[in-house]
Design an enzyme around this catalytic site. Structure first.
Site, PDB file in Angstrom:
ATOM      1  CE1 TYR A   1      -3.259  -2.153  -0.064  1.00 27.82           C
ATOM      2  CE2 TYR A   1      -2.948  -2.617   2.249  1.00 27.82           C
ATOM      3  CZ  TYR A   1      -3.496  -3.719   1.388  1.00 27.82           C
ATOM      4  OH  TYR A   1      -4.612  -4.177   1.273  1.00 27.82           O
ATOM      5  N   GLY A   2       2.116   1.189  -0.072  1.00 29.60           N
ATOM      6  CA  GLY A   2       2.952   2.295  -0.168  1.00 29.60           C
ATOM      7  C   GLY A   2       4.177   2.049   0.858  1.00 29.60           C
TER       8      GLY A   2
ATOM      9  CG  ASP B   1       3.937 -13.241   7.492  1.00 26.41           C
ATOM     10  OD1 ASP B   1       4.248 -13.933   7.020  1.00 26.41           O
ATOM     11  OD2 ASP B   1       4.100 -11.733   6.838  1.00 26.41           O
TER      12      ASP B   1
END
Length: 463
Positions: free
Chosen positions: A26-27, A136
């Site tokens: 996202y960025g 994760d």
């Protein structure tokens, strides 16, 4: 933005955007430096105009991180939203990523592995006591501070599994295949047991320099052998691991999650409690309580805009979703935090009287770089010839920056950037992982470095 100096921009008065640290789905993540105090902050920038679905993800990640305070959890400082851009301010991990300390097919010293693993378990124990599952855990999401203390980062997949004393099973298939527990591929699963399994795979990587399997399923011969065949002891990575560490790994990588060892028992295991060498004693140093005021970023003018396109992310459903889509891999770039040599130059100019042991001399520590004796243009041509002969795809994304794309042996995309920085007497060739497995990235780095051996300078400095 008040001014620009090359690729360094003034974010607000007194704070400079020194370098891009990494890219995400996202960025971007930027290094933010205070020019007077030398303080450093990592800043995630998420453009919700380009990615409307990012708002909920950011809100969840912030919600979880804001109440976590532990020496082995990357510290959250605050968040701010301006003109549809979310800014998340985090502790800067000056020592780089854990995967950078893992030598392919070798690993690291037992002392180093034990020190990092004990710190990892300390952090995971804290998370689980708070009712948080990371989901994760892998070397790419484990960062190091200037004292080589491990920091668990990237809580984009984290979730609460215990609320007001009541625990729930999870059923969202997520994580990175070589590190996920076998029960995640079946679902539902215990949050704590799944995180513990991932820690075991990380320990294997640290001790051997390789991963034990591509995925923990019956379709993977290496996993089947580990699960049911005594002959696993004679093959790698297990043949590289000492007996006491193997006894711990057998308990951690227990396929039946109900029989898997707990964090408490891992911490008490003989291998974890064995004495470290004197110079490897745990020397945890808490970050300072206050790095900056969130109001420092409350300017009314336009915030810094993202300048690079970001890849699409595979959408994932909530834990209670009935969607059966294969979501075992995030299609995104890791938020890693190495920087470039020019940051060292910038920081030295900011406060030249600081001791050579100050954190700024560790900001750029990374093993995946070398200097060459040839000019930038000639070096780029050599690199392009090399990666092309290897079948890699390349493109120039900026002046003296190459983006290399390929797939690893598991057919998973691997993307890294090569940045050439002209120094006073030579050219620094700096490699940074953007997407994919860290160990596989280092294998490619070694191959490329060997092909350029005739132009590499004699003295190599990695900081």
């Amino acid at each position: 933005m008040a001014s620009q100096n090359g690729n360094r921009e003034e974010f607000v008065e007194g704070w400079t955007l020194a370098q891009t640290l990494g890219e995400g789905a996202y960025g971007e993540v930027k290094l933010l430096l205070n020019r007077q105090t030398g303080e450093a902050v990592a800043m995630k920038m998420v453009d919700t105009r380009k990615h409307p679905d990012a708002s909920a993800s950011v809100k969840k990640e912030v919600c979880i991180q804001k109440f976590l305070q532990h020496p082995h959890i990357l510290r959250y400082f605050g968040t701010r939203r301006q003109n549809e851009i979310e800014y998340i301010f985090l502790e800067y991990a000056a020592g780089g990523e854990l995967f950078d300390r893992i030598e392919p097919d070798v690993g690291m010293s037992v002392d180093d592995a034990k020190c990092f693993f004990n710190q990892l378990m300390d952090g995971v124990n804290y998370l689980h006591n708070k009712g948080v599952a990371h989901r994760d855990l892998k070397p790419e999401n484990l960062l190091l501070d200037e004292h080589d203390n491990l920091k668990i980062s990237d809580f984009g997949m984290a979730t609460m599994f215990r609320i007001k004393g009541r625990e729930r099973l999870l059923d969202k298939r997520c994580g990175t295949l070589p590190y996920v527990a076998p029960e995640i591929l079946i679902r539902p699963y215990s949050a704590t047991a799944a995180d513990i399994w991932s820690c075991g795979v990380i320990l294997v990587a640290m001790l051997s320099g390789e991963l034990p399997w591509d995925e923990p399923s019956l379709g993977c011969a290496e996993f089947v052998k580990w699960k049911s065949d005594i002959s696993w002891m004679t093959i790698t990575p297990w043949s590289k691991v000492e007996t006491l560490a193997l006894s711990l790994l057998r308990k951690i990588l227990e396929p039946d999650s109900r029989k898997r060892i707990t964090v408490k028992d891992i911490i008490e295991h003989k291998w974890c409690r064995a004495k470290l060498s004197e110079n490897k004693r745990n020397n945890v140093e808490m970050p300072r309580a206050k790095r900056f005021r969130s109001n420092d970023y409350s300017r009314g003018d336009n915030p810094v805009n993202l300048t690079q396109p970001t890849p699409q992310i595979v959408q994932q459903k909530d834990d209670n979703s009935n969607d059966n889509t294969n979501n075992d891999q995030r299609s995104d770039f890791c938020f890693s935090q190495p920087t470039l040599m020019e940051d060292l130059i910038l920081c030295t100019q900011m406060n030249p009287t600081q001791s050579t042991q100050n954190p700024f001399h560790r900001l750029v520590k990374r093993m995946t770089r070398f200097s060459v004796t040839t000019p930038s243009d000639d070096t780029i041509k050599r690199i392009i010839d090399t990666v092309s002969s290897m079948g890699y795809v390349w493109k120039t994304t900026d002046t003296n920056i190459l983006t290399i794309s390929t797939v690893d042996r598991r057919k998973i995309q691997l993307v890294f950037k090569i940045n050439l920085i002209e120094m006073s007497e030579n050219v620094l060739v700096d490699f940074r992982l953007s997407k994919g497995d860290g160990i596989e990235f280092k294998r490619r780095f070694i191959q490329i470095k060997k092909s350029l051996a005739d132009i590499i300078g004699k003295e190599q400095h990695f900081w």
